[in-house]
Design a protein around this motif. Sequence first.
Motif, short mmCIF file in Angstrom:
data_model
loop_
_atom_site.label_atom_id
_atom_site.label_comp_id
_atom_site.label_asym_id
_atom_site.label_seq_id
_atom_site.Cartn_x
_atom_site.Cartn_y
_atom_site.Cartn_z
N GLN A 227 -9.39 22.05 2.96
CA GLN A 227 -10.26 21.15 3.95
C GLN A 227 -9.61 19.61 3.78
O GLN A 227 -9.51 18.86 4.83
N TYR B 298 -11.65 21.87 -11.59
CA TYR B 298 -13.09 22.13 -12.38
C TYR B 298 -14.09 22.30 -11.02
O TYR B 298 -15.14 22.75 -11.42
N GLY B 299 -13.60 21.87 -10.06
CA GLY B 299 -14.72 21.99 -8.97
C GLY B 299 -14.55 23.24 -7.95
O GLY B 299 -15.34 23.28 -6.87
N ASP C 194 -17.72 23.27 7.53
CA ASP C 194 -18.64 24.31 7.09
C ASP C 194 -19.64 24.65 8.10
O ASP C 194 -20.35 25.64 8.26
N TRP D 263 -19.44 16.42 1.41
CA TRP D 263 -18.41 15.52 0.55
C TRP D 263 -17.24 14.85 1.48
O TRP D 263 -17.29 15.42 2.42
N GLY E 244 -15.37 17.43 -8.42
CA GLY E 244 -15.85 18.88 -8.28
C GLY E 244 -16.74 19.39 -8.83
O GLY E 244 -17.62 20.05 -8.29
N ILE E 245 -17.10 19.03 -10.04
CA ILE E 245 -18.31 19.43 -10.89
C ILE E 245 -19.67 19.11 -10.21
O ILE E 245 -20.46 19.83 -10.04
N ARG F 35 -20.07 18.63 -6.98
CA ARG F 35 -20.27 19.31 -5.91
C ARG F 35 -20.90 20.70 -6.44
O ARG F 35 -21.89 21.33 -5.64
N ARG F 36 -20.51 21.22 -7.38
CA ARG F 36 -21.04 22.67 -7.74
C ARG F 36 -22.36 22.29 -8.22
O ARG F 36 -23.24 23.22 -7.94
N LYS G 281 -17.23 17.63 -17.63
CA LYS G 281 -16.15 18.57 -18.06
C LYS G 281 -16.90 19.61 -18.95
O LYS G 281 -16.40 20.76 -19.18
N ARG H 60 -20.35 25.99 -17.13
CA ARG H 60 -20.39 26.10 -15.63
C ARG H 60 -21.57 26.84 -15.05
O ARG H 60 -21.93 28.19 -15.51
N THR I 227 -22.49 28.96 -8.64
CA THR I 227 -22.62 28.65 -7.43
C THR I 227 -23.41 29.43 -6.48
O THR I 227 -23.05 30.64 -6.32
#
Lengths: 107, 428
Positions: free
Chosen positions: A39, A73-74, B303, B324, B380-381, B383-384, B405, B409, B412
């Motif tokens: 994206q 990480y994402g 999306d 995002w 990123g985290i 977003r999750r 971090k 985890r 998702t």
Amino acid sequence: MAKITYKHPNGTVTIVDVQAPNTVMRGAKLNNVDGIEAQCGGSAQCGTCHVYVDEANTLPLPEMDSVEDDVLYGTACERTEFSRLSCQLPVGDEIDGLLVHLPEAQS
Amino acid sequence: MASHAVVVVGAGQAGFDTACALRSRGFRGRITLVGDEPPGPSYRPPLSKGYLAGTVAAEEIALRPPSFYTEQDIELLPGDRVASLDRERRTVLLESGLRLPYDNLVLATGSRPRSLPVPGASLTGVLSLRGLADAEDLRLRLSGPPRRLVVVGAGFIGLEVAATARGLGHDVTVVEAQPRALARALTPTVSDRIVAEHRERGVRVLLGREVTALFGDAEGRVQVMELDGGERIAADLVVVGVGVLPNVELALAADLLVGDGVVVDAQLRTSDPYVFALGDCARFPSPHAGRHVRIESVQNASDQAKCVAAAVCGEPYAYTAVPWFWSEQYALRLQIAGLTAPHDETVTVGDPAEGRFSVFCFRGGRLTGVESVNRPADHGIARRLLTAGTDLSPGTVREPGFDLKRLPRTPTASPSRTTTQERLSVHA
Ligand SMILES: Cc1cc2nc3c(=O)[nH]c(=O)nc-3n(C[C@H](O)[C@H](O)[C@H](O)COP(=O)(O)OP(=O)(O)OC[C@H]3O[C@@H](n4cnc5c(N)ncnc54)[C@H](O)[C@@H]3O)c2cc1C
Ligand code: FES
């Protein structure tokens, strides 16, 4: 020029020839290989170009920098020790024959 | 479904991605993509960044090579416009005179820059930036000797243009009517840091100031900008970045429900069940905002395309993706996860002065979004976590040594999940 193999989660395999100075991500885009969203267009922002480099790979890939490491990480699918951002993998002769596995989902 | 025909109006990010998502889902019917921008589907983010700076080539802007459309059997009609729709007969009429029947119509008409409502706004050298043609024009003007550029509007596009132009050695001033930059989009902590960066790099940023008029020379080329209070600034180039308006004219003329954008439901259907709308032009119910919103981003367009394709294929799901966005200015990599507004509490992690920090935004103790500057892992985290609906309290984030971090985890959720949808209260 390098041959890059993209293996989809369902087992289908696509092999394409990619020219320098493209990346493994752009190689997929230029050849209509599904499964890489990208994206952010390759600016190491989105993590939607995540791939798993094949476990048996011995080709010399560039070291991961701290931004790539952080972006990983994402990712939507679990990160493993084989995870890379395909937009950060430049294509050149030295990676001819690279095999990457595509994750189940990118976002 | 073999004879099923989908016409997509607008060959931008949303329209293109819809066509791709349909084929990826195995849709076998006819897909026609009508777009009025001649080069065909292209990618806009570099137009204010790398393309403008000359580091990204025009070929890299195309979303796919021409072969893609033949291979995927997507009929691309570039350089044509849909002039009207006939919902009763389910046909669209193109400006070229072509009439196309559809079973499903997809409105992906995007948005266009707002113009500056002041005298002199149509002088030569007053530009706005949307498509490749605009960017090409601006790039040429910025490729020569240093110029005096004034950017009107400290939004993302305006500030990215300012940063790029400054990087090319131009003399840059930014004029913003609001008391701070990116006031609607960002918390003060982040917007102040961005403005500080521009100033450190030598950009003059004038906040809380309005442009009242532009004056030109004898040939009609912009020369001077007048601000409230009478101050005058010399300018040989003005870029107007004061927001966009959704392209809703087709929908309005066809009597579809329109607010600020074409109003759609959770499956992105308009008030006509055979017509969908998505991307910049659509106003949809967001479970993250708890109301209808219109979002201008690549993520949203991409999306939403998957959601429209699913509905066309008869496997609809509600659009619940976490929004995002990113922006790049100088060495600042700014990322926003979720919808931060409205919020009632923020916690900052890291050091704004160092240019590496994240602002966690909460509403009623729940995380609504995270703004990150040079902390991509946080983004990123976050977003999750927002996708999985994980709770993260302000207290936890405030703890010394807190680091996303180190959180375990969480899996998702799949895009077909509808749980957040049930909590949704919708008012157009
Ligand atoms: C300079 C710039 C930089 C950006 N940077 C970022 C960024 O860094 N990150 C990010 O997330 N987003 C960014 N964006 C926003 C992002 O590009 C948009 O949100 C996205 O393109 C929206 O997709 P869309 O398909 O809805 O609209 P568009 O991509 O604008 O496509 C709509 C298309 O429809 C065409 N059209 C309209 N009416 C008709 C008609 N009647 N007939 C035929 N065609 C028609 C339009 O001409 C246009 O080509 C940027 C935008 C710009 C302009
Ligand atoms: S394309 Fe976005 S991180 Fe690689």
